[in-house]
Design a protein around this motif. Structure first.
Motif, PDB file in Angstrom:
ATOM      1  N   GLN A 137       0.824  -1.194   0.000  1.00 21.02           N
ATOM      2  CA  GLN A 137       0.000   0.000   0.000  1.00 21.02           C
ATOM      3  C   GLN A 137       0.865   1.253   0.000  1.00 21.02           C
ATOM      4  O   GLN A 137       0.473   2.283  -0.537  1.00 21.02           O
ATOM      5  CB  GLN A 137      -0.929  -0.007   1.210  1.00 21.02           C
ATOM      6  N   LEU A 138       2.067   1.190   0.570  1.00 16.85           N
ATOM      7  CA  LEU A 138       2.951   2.347   0.589  1.00 16.85           C
ATOM      8  C   LEU A 138       3.445   2.701  -0.805  1.00 16.85           C
ATOM      9  O   LEU A 138       3.815   3.847  -1.056  1.00 16.85           O
ATOM     10  CB  LEU A 138       4.128   2.103   1.526  1.00 16.85           C
ATOM     11  N   LYS A 149      -0.039   4.892   7.119  1.00 17.70           N
ATOM     12  CA  LYS A 149      -0.686   4.554   5.855  1.00 17.70           C
ATOM     13  C   LYS A 149      -0.079   5.335   4.696  1.00 17.70           C
ATOM     14  O   LYS A 149      -0.077   4.870   3.559  1.00 17.70           O
ATOM     15  CB  LYS A 149      -2.184   4.829   5.951  1.00 17.70           C
ATOM     16  N   TYR A 150       0.456   6.523   4.980  1.00 21.41           N
ATOM     17  CA  TYR A 150       0.964   7.395   3.926  1.00 21.41           C
ATOM     18  C   TYR A 150       2.482   7.521   3.919  1.00 21.41           C
ATOM     19  O   TYR A 150       3.063   7.854   2.897  1.00 21.41           O
ATOM     20  CB  TYR A 150       0.353   8.794   4.068  1.00 21.41           C
ATOM     21  N   LEU A 151       3.118   7.294   5.048  1.00 17.53           N
ATOM     22  CA  LEU A 151       4.566   7.462   5.154  1.00 17.53           C
ATOM     23  C   LEU A 151       5.199   6.174   5.668  1.00 17.53           C
ATOM     24  O   LEU A 151       4.687   5.568   6.611  1.00 17.53           O
ATOM     25  CB  LEU A 151       4.901   8.607   6.112  1.00 17.53           C
ATOM     26  N   ASN A 208      -0.998   6.950  -2.953  1.00 14.23           N
ATOM     27  CA  ASN A 208      -0.234   7.237  -1.734  1.00 14.23           C
ATOM     28  C   ASN A 208       1.113   7.872  -2.055  1.00 14.23           C
ATOM     29  O   ASN A 208       1.591   8.745  -1.330  1.00 14.23           O
ATOM     30  CB  ASN A 208      -0.043   5.980  -0.908  1.00 14.23           C
ATOM     31  N   ASN A 211      -4.620  15.586   6.717  1.00 12.05           N
ATOM     32  CA  ASN A 211      -4.294  14.779   5.553  1.00 12.05           C
ATOM     33  C   ASN A 211      -4.180  13.293   5.858  1.00 12.05           C
ATOM     34  O   ASN A 211      -4.653  12.466   5.087  1.00 12.05           O
ATOM     35  CB  ASN A 211      -3.008  15.265   4.904  1.00 12.05           C
ATOM     36  N   CYS A 212      -3.526  12.956   6.954  1.00 15.24           N
ATOM     37  CA  CYS A 212      -3.330  11.535   7.284  1.00 15.24           C
ATOM     38  C   CYS A 212      -4.484  10.957   8.093  1.00 15.24           C
ATOM     39  O   CYS A 212      -4.510   9.755   8.326  1.00 15.24           O
ATOM     40  CB  CYS A 212      -2.021  11.348   8.042  1.00 15.24           C
ATOM     41  N   HIS A 265       0.487  11.385  -2.767  1.00 15.77           N
ATOM     42  CA  HIS A 265       0.204  12.070  -1.506  1.00 15.77           C
ATOM     43  C   HIS A 265       1.501  12.351  -0.759  1.00 15.77           C
ATOM     44  O   HIS A 265       1.651  13.410  -0.147  1.00 15.77           O
ATOM     45  CB  HIS A 265      -0.740  11.223  -0.661  1.00 15.77           C
ATOM     46  N   ASN A 266       2.468  11.427  -0.788  1.00 16.92           N
ATOM     47  CA  ASN A 266       3.765  11.644  -0.140  1.00 16.92           C
ATOM     48  C   ASN A 266       4.477  12.842  -0.754  1.00 16.92           C
ATOM     49  O   ASN A 266       5.103  13.635  -0.048  1.00 16.92           O
ATOM     50  CB  ASN A 266       4.650  10.404  -0.270  1.00 16.92           C
TER      51      ASN A 266
END
Length: 109
Positions: A10-11, A74-76, A16, A67-68, A19-20
């Motif tokens: 998922q990363l 989940k995002y980083l 994602n 944002n998270c 988004h990063n």
């Protein structure tokens, strides 16, 4: 049930990753703005770095909350630690903009 393999996959999921990149840009612009404020206010020594730390903490909190949605892992890849980490390029950007604005505004003080 999600496994660690699913979380790792998922990363690297394209939305994602995009988004990063957006989060990196927000942290970079925050460092630029904090450097400009520190230079315009004429802050010197530890006061300028205290403003930088306050800027990083407030930006990280806003990113964490909005944002998270309270789930930075989940995002980083590093989770909360990666979110709060200012990064080497952001520190240098802050110092560059800080000295630039300080020199422009306070050249004859």
């Amino acid at each position: 049930m999600a496994t660690t393999t699913d979380n790792a996959a998922q990363l690297i999921f394209a939305p994602n990753v995009l988004h990063n990149q957006a989060l990196t840009s927000v942290k970079f612009l925050s460092s630029c703005f904090a450097g400009a404020v520190a230079g315009i206010l004429g802050l010197e020594n530890w006061l300028g770095f205290a403003l930088f730390i306050a800027s990083i903490v407030s930006t990280s909190f806003i990113i964490y909350a909005i944002n998270c949605r309270g789930k930075p892992a989940k995002y980083l890849p590093g989770g909360l630690g990666e979110l709060v980490n200012p990064g080497q390029d952001n520190i240098f950007t802050f110092i560059l903009v800080w000295t630039l604005f300080y020199g422009i505004i306070h050249v004859y003080d």
